[in-house]
Structures are given as C-alpha cells and as structure tokens.
Write a protein that holds these residues in place. Structure first.
Motif, PDB file in Angstrom:
ATOM      1  N   PHE A  43     -26.617  55.157  -1.316  1.00  0.00           N
ATOM      2  CA  PHE A  43     -27.262  55.831  -0.056  1.00  0.00           C
ATOM      3  C   PHE A  43     -26.019  56.150   1.035  1.00  0.00           C
ATOM      4  O   PHE A  43     -26.123  55.480   1.832  1.00  0.00           O
ATOM      5  CB  PHE A  43     -28.312  55.041   0.627  1.00  0.00           C
ATOM      6  CG  PHE A  43     -29.391  54.667  -0.279  1.00  0.00           C
ATOM      7  CD1 PHE A  43     -30.315  55.569  -0.800  1.00  0.00           C
ATOM      8  CD2 PHE A  43     -29.670  53.499  -0.655  1.00  0.00           C
ATOM      9  CE1 PHE A  43     -31.181  55.454  -1.676  1.00  0.00           C
ATOM     10  CE2 PHE A  43     -30.578  53.040  -1.628  1.00  0.00           C
ATOM     11  CZ  PHE A  43     -31.387  54.087  -2.055  1.00  0.00           C
ATOM     12  N   ALA A  79     -25.403  58.476   2.832  1.00  0.00           N
ATOM     13  CA  ALA A  79     -25.520  58.906   4.164  1.00  0.00           C
ATOM     14  C   ALA A  79     -26.109  57.814   5.263  1.00  0.00           C
ATOM     15  O   ALA A  79     -26.113  58.150   6.230  1.00  0.00           O
ATOM     16  CB  ALA A  79     -26.457  60.232   3.955  1.00  0.00           C
ATOM     17  N   ASN A  80     -26.485  56.859   4.750  1.00  0.00           N
ATOM     18  CA  ASN A  80     -27.169  55.841   5.733  1.00  0.00           C
ATOM     19  C   ASN A  80     -26.571  54.275   5.577  1.00  0.00           C
ATOM     20  O   ASN A  80     -27.105  53.543   4.481  1.00  0.00           O
ATOM     21  CB  ASN A  80     -28.663  55.738   5.344  1.00  0.00           C
ATOM     22  CG  ASN A  80     -29.491  55.031   6.424  1.00  0.00           C
ATOM     23  OD1 ASN A  80     -28.876  54.406   7.401  1.00  0.00           O
ATOM     24  ND2 ASN A  80     -30.785  54.949   6.457  1.00  0.00           N
ATOM     25  N   PRO A  81     -25.508  54.175   6.342  1.00  0.00           N
ATOM     26  CA  PRO A  81     -24.790  52.658   6.088  1.00  0.00           C
ATOM     27  C   PRO A  81     -25.944  51.447   6.359  1.00  0.00           C
ATOM     28  O   PRO A  81     -25.327  50.318   6.051  1.00  0.00           O
ATOM     29  CB  PRO A  81     -23.776  52.909   7.103  1.00  0.00           C
ATOM     30  CG  PRO A  81     -24.218  54.034   8.305  1.00  0.00           C
ATOM     31  CD  PRO A  81     -24.848  54.866   7.299  1.00  0.00           C
ATOM     32  N   VAL A  82     -26.621  51.815   7.343  1.00  0.00           N
ATOM     33  CA  VAL A  82     -27.789  50.692   7.733  1.00  0.00           C
ATOM     34  C   VAL A  82     -28.288  50.273   6.188  1.00  0.00           C
ATOM     35  O   VAL A  82     -28.372  48.890   6.078  1.00  0.00           O
ATOM     36  CB  VAL A  82     -28.755  51.255   8.826  1.00  0.00           C
ATOM     37  CG1 VAL A  82     -29.773  50.021   8.959  1.00  0.00           C
ATOM     38  CG2 VAL A  82     -28.122  51.662   9.970  1.00  0.00           C
ATOM     39  N   VAL A  83     -28.801  51.070   5.583  1.00  0.00           N
ATOM     40  CA  VAL A  83     -29.461  50.595   4.272  1.00  0.00           C
ATOM     41  C   VAL A  83     -28.508  49.908   3.528  1.00  0.00           C
ATOM     42  O   VAL A  83     -28.680  49.022   2.714  1.00  0.00           O
ATOM     43  CB  VAL A  83     -30.068  51.959   3.572  1.00  0.00           C
ATOM     44  CG1 VAL A  83     -30.531  51.674   2.091  1.00  0.00           C
ATOM     45  CG2 VAL A  83     -31.110  52.407   4.414  1.00  0.00           C
ATOM     46  N   GLN A 101     -28.772  46.097   2.203  1.00  0.00           N
ATOM     47  CA  GLN A 101     -28.954  45.739   0.703  1.00  0.00           C
ATOM     48  C   GLN A 101     -27.678  44.819   0.565  1.00  0.00           C
ATOM     49  O   GLN A 101     -27.905  43.551  -0.241  1.00  0.00           O
ATOM     50  CB  GLN A 101     -28.340  46.892  -0.078  1.00  0.00           C
ATOM     51  CG  GLN A 101     -29.678  47.710  -0.255  1.00  0.00           C
ATOM     52  CD  GLN A 101     -29.244  49.208  -0.824  1.00  0.00           C
ATOM     53  OE1 GLN A 101     -27.751  49.657  -1.046  1.00  0.00           O
ATOM     54  NE2 GLN A 101     -30.286  49.839  -1.601  1.00  0.00           N
TER      55      GLN A 101
END
Length: 100
Positions: A37, A39-43, A47
């Motif tokens: 993912f 576009a989303n470094p938080v995800v 993980q």
C-alpha cells in the motif's frame, strides 16, 4: 556441567521456532522491499509493527522456554522417580554396576 546456557538437546527442542521466525523475517523484508500500500505509509507501519512484535514475542518465548527446559533437566538429575524412596534407590544400585 557446561558453561553454555543451552545444550544440544535443548537447542534441538527449540529449533521448531526457527521456521516461524524465518517466515516473520521474510514478511518484514518483503513489506520493506515491496510496499503493498504505497499511498498509505500508516498501513505499512502497522503491518510491519505487528509482524515485528510477534517475532520479538516468539523469540523471547523461545529463550525463556529454553531456560526453563535447561533448569528442569538440571533439577531432574537429582530427583527420584515417583513411588520410590532413597532406600529403594540404594538397593537397586547404579545401572551397569554389579554388586561384588
């Protein structure tokens, strides 16, 4: 008594955790190399942190269970089996030694 914390038999008992640790390490490296993912470094951070925390917990559990196995083996050397007394042990003698 050896100076090492774990003897060969204990290391063989604990070797079953090497494969799960390797799998967890593989996924950490995989997620670091190929972000599923981007576009989303938080995800990605969640993980990787879940996998890392699980791996650290498994490594700590492996270490402390190894220490418990080693200490139980050391204590078992001095124990007499259930249902026997010290007198029974003296009468039976040592295996392989015949009374002369």
């Amino acid at each position: 008594m050896s100076e090492r914390t774990f003897d060969r038999d204990t290391l063989l008992d604990l070797s079953v955790n090497v494969i799960p640790l390797a799998i967890l390490l593989f996924f950490v490296v995989l997620y670091a190399a190929i972000a599923p993912f981007p576009a989303n470094p938080v995800v990605l951070a969640v993980q990787v942190s879940v996998i890392t925390i699980t791996g650290v917990a498994l490594a700590l559990l492996t270490y402390y269970s190894g220490k418990a196995i080693s200490s139980a083996e050391d204590e078992a050397d001095d124990m007499i089996p259930a249902g026997y007394s010290e007198a029974d042990a003296e009468v039976a003698g040592m295996p392989g030694h015949e009374d002369e």
